[in-house]
Every structure is written in C-alpha cells, then in structure tokens.
Design an enzyme around this catalytic site. Structure first.
Site, PDB file in Angstrom:
ATOM      1  CG  ASP A  30      43.098 -26.692   2.064  1.00 50.80           C
ATOM      2  OD1 ASP A  30      42.176 -25.907   1.810  1.00 50.80           O
ATOM      3  OD2 ASP A  30      43.503 -27.569   1.256  1.00 50.80           O
ATOM      4  CB  ILE A  31      43.368 -32.123   2.025  1.00 49.23           C
ATOM      5  CG1 ILE A  31      43.903 -33.540   2.059  1.00 49.23           C
ATOM      6  CG2 ILE A  31      42.869 -31.751   0.645  1.00 49.23           C
ATOM      7  CD1 ILE A  31      42.841 -34.597   1.861  1.00 49.23           C
ATOM      8  CG  ASN A  87      38.098 -18.948  -2.950  1.00 44.25           C
ATOM      9  OD1 ASN A  87      38.581 -17.866  -3.218  1.00 44.25           O
ATOM     10  ND2 ASN A  87      38.839 -20.007  -2.637  1.00 44.25           N
ATOM     11  CB  VAL A  96      34.053 -27.443  -0.540  1.00 45.92           C
ATOM     12  CG1 VAL A  96      33.163 -28.100   0.513  1.00 45.92           C
ATOM     13  CG2 VAL A  96      35.192 -28.373  -0.939  1.00 45.92           C
ATOM     14  CG  HIS A 100      35.297 -23.120   2.831  1.00 43.88           C
ATOM     15  ND1 HIS A 100      34.334 -23.514   1.943  1.00 43.88           N
ATOM     16  CD2 HIS A 100      36.435 -22.967   2.106  1.00 43.88           C
ATOM     17  CE1 HIS A 100      34.856 -23.597   0.724  1.00 43.88           C
ATOM     18  NE2 HIS A 100      36.131 -23.262   0.797  1.00 43.88           N
TER      19      HIS A 100
END
Ligand code: AMP
Length: 115
Positions: A30-31, A87, A96, A100
């Site tokens: 994750d960024i 989520n 997004v 995921h």
C-alpha cells in the site's frame, strides 16, 4: 476491463512494489501504509466491490485470503498475527473500486475499530 488505479498497476502502466502475483491475483505494498506491513491483494477479474461479488465467484475471495496467509507465513509474521480487511463502499471508506483485501501486520494492531 475497468480502469481503476489497481488495473493500471496490473497492466504495469504505473509502478507498484509488487510482492506476489499469479494468474489470479496481484499483491503489492500500500502506498500509504497503516501498519509496518500493509499489502493489498487484488484479483485480476473485474469486481468493483463486495456488493458485486457473485456466489459463483467465492473462489476469488478464497484465493485472496489463501495468498495473504501464505505471504504471512513466507514473511515470518504469521505466528505473531495479522489482520485482513475488505472495505465496501462509503461507510467503510472504500476509495478504489476494484475488490481488494488489505493485509496489516508487523506490530500490535490494537482492538479492531478503536482509533
Ligand atoms: P480502500 O480504502 O479499501 O479502497 O483502499 C485503497 C487503498 O489503496 C488505500 O489504502 C490506498 O493507500 C491504496 N492505494 C491507492 N493508490 C495506490 C497506489 N498507487 N499504490 C499502492 N496503493 C495505493
């Protein structure tokens, strides 16, 4: 094919720190990590959110979970523990819209849901 940022990562149009991939899914860091280990597991098949998941696609989620557990074992933190989160939509803060699974680990994570 949908065109989220995760699709661009899958198509290698934008960079990501990929830690695992196979024909079914890709996993990358994750960024904006929320824990010392924060990896996203993303299926290659287009599914915007859990609300779009069909019963016939149960294997898609199964593969994400199995891949996350295998990663935890490989990386050596499975015994210490980890958390997985999916989520869905606004109240969960989904940003997004390609399904995921978040894998969080690397430190005590606190009680789920507490700030
Ligand atoms: P969610 O809020 O469940 O939709 O999670 C989306 C996650 O994607 C967030 O934790 C973001 O930090 C992460 N994210 C967004 N853009 C990127 C990117 N380019 N590379 C890696 N992670 C990203």
């Amino acid at each position: 094919m949908s065109d989220t940022i995760f699709h661009k990562i899958m198509r290698r149009e934008i960079p990501a720190d990929v830690v695992y991939e196979d024909e079914h899914l890709i996993a990358f860091r994750d960024i904006a990590p929320q824990a010392p280990v924060h990896v996203l597991f993303v299926p290659r098949v287009d599914i915007a959110s859990m609300n779009d998941l069909q019963a016939s696609q149960a294997e898609v989620v199964g593969r994400l979970v199995v891949a996350a557990a295998a990663y935890a074992k490989r990386e050596g933190f499975a015994e210490d523990g980890y958390r997985v989160v999916i989520n869905c939509n606004e109240d969960a803060g989904q940003t997004v819209f390609q399904l995921h699974l978040h894998l969080l680990a690397g430190a005590p994570l606190g009680r789920f849901g507490t700030p």
